[in-house]
Scaffold this active site. Structure first.
Site, short mmCIF file in Angstrom:
data_model
loop_
_atom_site.label_atom_id
_atom_site.label_comp_id
_atom_site.label_asym_id
_atom_site.label_seq_id
_atom_site.Cartn_x
_atom_site.Cartn_y
_atom_site.Cartn_z
N LYS A 13 0.85 -1.23 0.02
CA LYS A 13 -0.03 -0.06 0.05
C LYS A 13 0.87 1.27 0.02
O LYS A 13 0.60 2.29 -0.73
CB LYS A 13 -1.00 -0.01 1.29
CG LYS A 13 -2.01 -1.06 1.34
CD LYS A 13 -2.75 -1.10 2.46
CE LYS A 13 -2.13 -1.11 3.86
NZ LYS A 13 -1.32 -2.38 3.92
N ARG A 88 -9.50 0.66 9.09
CA ARG A 88 -9.41 -0.75 9.33
C ARG A 88 -10.21 -1.43 10.06
O ARG A 88 -10.24 -2.45 10.34
CB ARG A 88 -8.17 -0.67 10.26
CG ARG A 88 -6.65 -0.81 9.30
CD ARG A 88 -5.60 -0.68 10.60
NE ARG A 88 -4.38 -1.63 10.22
CZ ARG A 88 -3.38 -0.90 9.77
NH1 ARG A 88 -3.31 0.49 9.38
NH2 ARG A 88 -2.07 -1.43 9.58
N ARG A 127 11.93 -5.51 5.04
CA ARG A 127 11.43 -4.06 4.73
C ARG A 127 12.48 -3.03 5.51
O ARG A 127 12.47 -3.20 6.82
CB ARG A 127 9.99 -3.84 5.03
CG ARG A 127 9.67 -2.24 5.24
CD ARG A 127 8.17 -2.11 4.99
NE ARG A 127 7.44 -2.63 6.37
CZ ARG A 127 6.01 -2.46 6.32
NH1 ARG A 127 5.17 -1.71 5.41
NH2 ARG A 127 5.62 -2.81 7.56
N ARG A 161 11.09 -0.95 11.48
CA ARG A 161 9.97 -0.78 12.30
C ARG A 161 10.17 -2.01 13.43
O ARG A 161 10.31 -3.01 13.13
CB ARG A 161 8.81 -1.03 11.72
CG ARG A 161 8.45 0.34 10.94
CD ARG A 161 7.23 0.22 10.07
NE ARG A 161 6.24 -0.44 10.55
CZ ARG A 161 4.83 -0.37 9.84
NH1 ARG A 161 4.73 -0.15 8.60
NH2 ARG A 161 3.84 -1.18 10.43
N ARG A 172 -0.44 -9.50 13.33
CA ARG A 172 -0.99 -8.46 12.43
C ARG A 172 -1.87 -9.00 11.39
O ARG A 172 -3.12 -8.40 11.21
CB ARG A 172 -0.01 -7.28 11.98
CG ARG A 172 0.47 -6.46 13.12
CD ARG A 172 1.84 -6.15 12.85
NE ARG A 172 1.90 -5.12 11.59
CZ ARG A 172 3.17 -4.73 10.93
NH1 ARG A 172 4.51 -5.28 11.42
NH2 ARG A 172 3.16 -4.11 9.69
P1 ADP Z 1 2.41 -1.91 3.13
O1 ADP Z 1 2.46 -0.40 3.20
O2 ADP Z 1 1.08 -2.49 2.53
O3 ADP Z 1 2.56 -2.37 4.44
P2 ADP Z 1 4.71 -1.89 1.87
O4 ADP Z 1 4.42 -0.68 0.64
O5 ADP Z 1 5.48 -1.04 2.90
O6 ADP Z 1 3.74 -2.28 2.33
O7 ADP Z 1 5.44 -3.00 1.51
C1 ADP Z 1 6.07 -4.18 2.10
C2 ADP Z 1 7.51 -4.07 1.55
O8 ADP Z 1 7.37 -5.04 0.57
C3 ADP Z 1 8.36 -3.10 1.42
O9 ADP Z 1 9.82 -3.36 1.78
C4 ADP Z 1 8.31 -3.11 -0.21
O10 ADP Z 1 9.68 -2.56 -0.91
C5 ADP Z 1 8.07 -4.42 -0.53
N1 ADP Z 1 7.09 -4.79 -1.90
C6 ADP Z 1 5.99 -3.74 -2.00
N2 ADP Z 1 5.45 -4.07 -3.10
C7 ADP Z 1 5.87 -5.16 -3.41
C8 ADP Z 1 5.77 -6.02 -4.62
N3 ADP Z 1 4.65 -5.65 -5.51
N4 ADP Z 1 6.48 -7.21 -4.75
C9 ADP Z 1 7.61 -7.41 -3.94
N5 ADP Z 1 8.02 -6.60 -3.08
C10 ADP Z 1 7.21 -5.53 -2.74
P1 AMP Z 2 0.97 0.32 9.18
O1 AMP Z 2 1.85 1.29 9.14
O2 AMP Z 2 -0.40 0.58 8.50
O3 AMP Z 2 1.35 -1.01 9.14
O4 AMP Z 2 0.27 0.57 10.87
C1 AMP Z 2 1.01 0.08 11.86
C2 AMP Z 2 0.35 -0.06 13.29
O5 AMP Z 2 -0.33 1.19 13.53
C3 AMP Z 2 -0.87 -0.89 13.20
O6 AMP Z 2 -0.39 -2.14 13.37
C4 AMP Z 2 -1.74 -0.35 14.22
O7 AMP Z 2 -1.34 -0.77 15.42
C5 AMP Z 2 -1.59 1.24 14.11
N1 AMP Z 2 -2.81 1.56 12.94
C6 AMP Z 2 -2.29 2.29 11.89
N2 AMP Z 2 -3.44 2.58 11.43
C7 AMP Z 2 -4.34 2.26 11.91
C8 AMP Z 2 -5.94 2.44 11.86
N3 AMP Z 2 -6.46 2.72 10.79
N4 AMP Z 2 -6.68 1.86 13.05
C9 AMP Z 2 -6.05 1.20 14.08
N5 AMP Z 2 -4.65 1.35 14.42
C10 AMP Z 2 -4.01 1.74 13.17
#
Ligand code: ADP
Ligand code: AMP
Length: 218
Positions: A13, A88, A127, A161, A172
């Protein structure tokens, strides 16, 4: 235009939101980023959220809806938002519909990104992020061009993170399946759900997203 990127942790995302921001005049709104900033700044919200986030659970609807509501009043998001990690829960989705309606706006499309659980774990545990400019990378799938140097700002410092470990990722994913996955039906019911294959390469996923946006503008 307002979009929601809906998908489990690691679906891509944030990666796609940052790419789409550039060409469409939209602004990424990541509640995870906002909560992490609050945590780092030691604000009251950040202090409340810290333990919950470290456990991989959801921060309370009241807190999250409150920060989104304030953010949506700011001038830079008036052309449209890419919601990343929000809503969420169904309570958050209903609150967002209300907030947007009060501004004469709505959600134009929800893009569900489907990715297998084992791929998600691999994506999240690999990541890392530039400590200076926040550009996201992956050890295998999105490496910096020069090892140890950020492509965008040249920094050599990176962070990971605290919740990006295998145990918390699996927790999660359970939270996602229980509390967030019901939103798929919520938005299907509103008639604006688009499902894409999030297993593809980053560039191919972007192409699928762009196709949805073209359809919306047609
Ligand atoms: P989200 O925001 O949904 O938690 P991220 O965009 O941070 O996910 O992506 C998670 C990890 O996977 C990052 O390290 C990113 O570089 C990698 N990633 C994102 N999209 C892809 C993809 N289509 N294929 C492989 N790796 C990806
Ligand atoms: P994310 O960066 O989206 O993976 O979110 C990291 C953490 O932040 C999650 O595991 C939750 O603990 C909190 N968080 C982020 N967005 C929300 C949301 N919309 N509602 C509740 N908790 C959230």
């Amino acid at each position: 235009m307002n979009l929601i990127l809906l998908g489990p942790p690691g679906a891509g995302k944030g990666t796609q939101a940052k790419i789409l921001e550039q060409g469409h005049g939209l602004k990424q709104l990541s509640t995870g980023d906002m909560l992490r900033a609050a945590k780092d700044a030691g604000t009251e919200i950040g202090l409340k959220a810290k333990a919950v986030m470290d456990r991989g659970e959801l921060v309370s609807d009241d807190i999250v809806i409150g920060i989104v509501s304030e953010r949506l009043d700011m001038p830079d998001v008036q052309k449209g938002v890419i919601f990343d990690g929000f809503p969420r829960t169904t309570a958050q989705a209903a609150a967002l519909d209300k907030l947007l309606a009060s501004k004469g706006q709505k959600i134009n499309a929800v893009i569900e990104m489907k990715v297998d659980d084992e791929a998600l774990v691999k994506r999240i545990t690999g990541r890392f992020t530039c400590a200076k400019c926040g550009t996201g990378y992956h050890e295998e799938f999105a490496k910096p061009k020069r090892l140890g140097v950020c492509d965008k700002c040249g920094s050599t410092e990176f962070t990971r993170r605290p919740d990006d470990n295998e145990k918390t990722v699996r927790d999660r994913l359970q939270v996602y399946n229980k509390q967030t996955a019901p939103l798929v039906d919520y938005y299907r019911g509103q008639g604006n759900l688009h499902v894409i294959d999030g297993m593809a390469d980053i560039a191919d996923v972007t192409r699928e997203m762009e196709a949805v946006l073209r359809q919306l503008k047609a």
